[in-house]
Write a protein that holds these residues in place. Structure first.
Motif, PDB file in Angstrom:
ATOM      1  N   VAL A   1       0.842  -1.203   0.000  1.00 47.85           N
ATOM      2  CA  VAL A   1       0.000   0.000   0.000  1.00 47.85           C
ATOM      3  C   VAL A   1       0.874   1.248   0.000  1.00 47.85           C
ATOM      4  O   VAL A   1       2.074   1.197   0.277  1.00 47.85           O
ATOM      5  N   GLU A   2       0.241   2.352  -0.334  1.00 52.25           N
ATOM      6  CA  GLU A   2       0.886   3.664  -0.355  1.00 52.25           C
ATOM      7  C   GLU A   2      -0.028   4.644   0.363  1.00 52.25           C
ATOM      8  O   GLU A   2      -1.196   4.758  -0.016  1.00 52.25           O
ATOM      9  N   PRO A   3       0.409   5.345   1.423  1.00 50.79           N
ATOM     10  CA  PRO A   3       1.763   5.352   1.960  1.00 50.79           C
ATOM     11  C   PRO A   3       2.153   4.030   2.612  1.00 50.79           C
ATOM     12  O   PRO A   3       1.297   3.313   3.123  1.00 50.79           O
ATOM     13  N   ARG A   4       3.457   3.752   2.567  1.00 54.33           N
ATOM     14  CA  ARG A   4       3.969   2.481   3.079  1.00 54.33           C
ATOM     15  C   ARG A   4       3.687   2.337   4.572  1.00 54.33           C
ATOM     16  O   ARG A   4       3.696   3.309   5.319  1.00 54.33           O
ATOM     17  N   ILE A   5       3.477   1.085   4.970  1.00 57.07           N
ATOM     18  CA  ILE A   5       3.239   0.744   6.373  1.00 57.07           C
ATOM     19  C   ILE A   5       4.560   0.311   7.006  1.00 57.07           C
ATOM     20  O   ILE A   5       5.323  -0.446   6.405  1.00 57.07           O
ATOM     21  N   ARG A   6       4.807   0.785   8.210  1.00 55.83           N
ATOM     22  CA  ARG A   6       6.003   0.337   8.922  1.00 55.83           C
ATOM     23  C   ARG A   6       5.834  -1.135   9.301  1.00 55.83           C
ATOM     24  O   ARG A   6       4.849  -1.517   9.922  1.00 55.83           O
ATOM     25  N   GLU A   7       6.799  -1.940   8.914  1.00 55.02           N
ATOM     26  CA  GLU A   7       6.720  -3.382   9.160  1.00 55.02           C
ATOM     27  C   GLU A   7       7.116  -3.690  10.602  1.00 55.02           C
ATOM     28  O   GLU A   7       8.048  -3.112  11.144  1.00 55.02           O
ATOM     29  N   CYS A   8       6.382  -4.618  11.206  1.00 55.90           N
ATOM     30  CA  CYS A   8       6.670  -5.073  12.574  1.00 55.90           C
ATOM     31  C   CYS A   8       6.989  -6.564  12.554  1.00 55.90           C
ATOM     32  O   CYS A   8       6.442  -7.311  11.743  1.00 55.90           O
ATOM     33  N   ASP A   9       7.822  -6.988  13.471  1.00 55.13           N
ATOM     34  CA  ASP A   9       8.175  -8.399  13.597  1.00 55.13           C
ATOM     35  C   ASP A   9       7.035  -9.140  14.299  1.00 55.13           C
ATOM     36  O   ASP A   9       6.739  -8.861  15.463  1.00 55.13           O
ATOM     37  N   HIS A  10       6.405 -10.053  13.589  1.00 57.80           N
ATOM     38  CA  HIS A  10       5.279 -10.809  14.150  1.00 57.80           C
ATOM     39  C   HIS A  10       5.688 -12.187  14.675  1.00 57.80           C
ATOM     40  O   HIS A  10       4.820 -12.971  15.067  1.00 57.80           O
ATOM     41  N   HIS A  11       6.977 -12.493  14.681  1.00 58.83           N
ATOM     42  CA  HIS A  11       7.398 -13.833  15.111  1.00 58.83           C
ATOM     43  C   HIS A  11       7.027 -14.111  16.561  1.00 58.83           C
ATOM     44  O   HIS A  11       6.443 -15.155  16.880  1.00 58.83           O
ATOM     45  N   GLN A  12       7.369 -13.174  17.448  1.00 60.90           N
ATOM     46  CA  GLN A  12       7.064 -13.389  18.861  1.00 60.90           C
ATOM     47  C   GLN A  12       5.562 -13.417  19.106  1.00 60.90           C
ATOM     48  O   GLN A  12       5.060 -14.226  19.889  1.00 60.90           O
ATOM     49  N   LEU A  13       4.835 -12.557  18.413  1.00 63.44           N
ATOM     50  CA  LEU A  13       3.387 -12.472  18.572  1.00 63.44           C
ATOM     51  C   LEU A  13       2.687 -13.772  18.190  1.00 63.44           C
ATOM     52  O   LEU A  13       1.690 -14.168  18.804  1.00 63.44           O
ATOM     53  N   THR A  14       3.216 -14.462  17.185  1.00 67.00           N
ATOM     54  CA  THR A  14       2.525 -15.640  16.637  1.00 67.00           C
ATOM     55  C   THR A  14       3.238 -16.966  16.916  1.00 67.00           C
ATOM     56  O   THR A  14       2.771 -18.010  16.455  1.00 67.00           O
ATOM     57  N   GLN A  15       4.345 -16.943  17.648  1.00 72.08           N
ATOM     58  CA  GLN A  15       5.185 -18.139  17.757  1.00 72.08           C
ATOM     59  C   GLN A  15       4.467 -19.338  18.375  1.00 72.08           C
ATOM     60  O   GLN A  15       4.775 -20.488  18.060  1.00 72.08           O
ATOM     61  N   HIS A  16       3.489 -19.101  19.252  1.00 71.84           N
ATOM     62  CA  HIS A  16       2.791 -20.212  19.904  1.00 71.84           C
ATOM     63  C   HIS A  16       1.529 -20.655  19.157  1.00 71.84           C
ATOM     64  O   HIS A  16       0.826 -21.555  19.616  1.00 71.84           O
ATOM     65  N   VAL A  17       1.251 -20.024  18.027  1.00 74.07           N
ATOM     66  CA  VAL A  17       0.053 -20.393  17.251  1.00 74.07           C
ATOM     67  C   VAL A  17       0.412 -20.634  15.787  1.00 74.07           C
ATOM     68  O   VAL A  17      -0.386 -20.354  14.895  1.00 74.07           O
ATOM     69  N   GLY A  18       1.620 -21.131  15.546  1.00 73.76           N
ATOM     70  CA  GLY A  18       2.001 -21.508  14.184  1.00 73.76           C
ATOM     71  C   GLY A  18       2.970 -20.575  13.503  1.00 73.76           C
ATOM     72  O   GLY A  18       3.434 -20.863  12.396  1.00 73.76           O
ATOM     73  N   GLY A  19       3.248 -19.428  14.128  1.00 77.85           N
ATOM     74  CA  GLY A  19       4.228 -18.515  13.565  1.00 77.85           C
ATOM     75  C   GLY A  19       3.703 -17.712  12.377  1.00 77.85           C
ATOM     76  O   GLY A  19       2.512 -17.711  12.063  1.00 77.85           O
TER      77      GLY A  19
END
Length: 203
Positions: free
Chosen positions: A42-60
């Motif tokens: 999308v434009e304007p660009r969205i700042r990317e966040c690390d979702h690994h920790q958020l999702t690590q216990h539900v499949g990543g």
């Protein structure tokens, strides 16, 4: 929303707040190339966040990608049973998509605000187009195609969903639906190049 119509045909042009919300979450999670069709960021660009920790216990993040793609497919297909109700704060309708549910719980506020801002921008864009008569290009294209086909011209109803995408192009996602970058109409030649093949199919 704008409608351009003539005898036996209608083109509806609008944006989609549920799709805006979904696209924010896709780019925020860095799900590059996710979904069918794989849309540009999308434009304007969205700042990317690390979702690994958020999702690590539900499949990543891979589970998040699968669940997001199922949600997106439902949005593209206008399938009510495939589009869960986005109701904060728990998002219980997403209980079978726990990675996506966690992403929504963590980022819904930002996603909602961003989508609302884009909707407001789109409404201003629509007003400028109406004032300039930009939609006449569609009427001209349909009329030209109907002249080519003659009495064999078919009735049709086309829906164009405009989204703030970084790539100026359009994607035919169903026989009567196009997803399009909302800046594409500003370039008449490019707009014609993407819409002409669609009208060849429909008319």
């Amino acid at each position: 929303m704008h409608q351009t119509a003539g005898p036996g045909w209608r083109v509806t042009i609008d944006t989609s707040e549920p799709m805006l919300l979904a696209l924010y979450l896709k780019d925020n999670a860095g799900l590059t190339g996710a979904g069918i069709p794989p849309l540009a960021p999308v434009e304007p660009r969205i700042r990317e966040c690390d979702h690994h920790q958020l999702t690590q216990h539900v499949g990543g993040v891979e589970a998040l990608r699968r669940e997001w793609e199922e949600w997106w497919a439902g949005l593209v297909g206008d399938s009510p049973e495939a589009v869960p109700d986005v109701s904060p704060p728990e998002f219980t309708a997403f209980s079978t998509a726990p990675a996506l549910q966690r992403s929504l719980q963590a980022h819904f506020g930002s996603a909602f605000t961003w989508a609302r801002e884009r909707r407001a921008e789109y409404e201003r864009l629509e007003a400028r187009r109406e004032a300039r008569g930009d939609h006449r290009i569609l009427q001209e294209m349909v009329a030209g195609r109907q002249l080519e086909v003659g009495p064999l011209a078919k009735d049709f109803d086309l829906r164009i969903i405009e989204l703030p995408l970084a790539e100026d192009r359009a994607w035919l996602v169903a026989s009567d639906k196009v997803i399009m970058s909302q800046s594409l109409m500003d370039d008449a030649e490019n707009f014609r190049s993407f819409l002409a093949p669609v009208l060849e199919i429909l008319v």
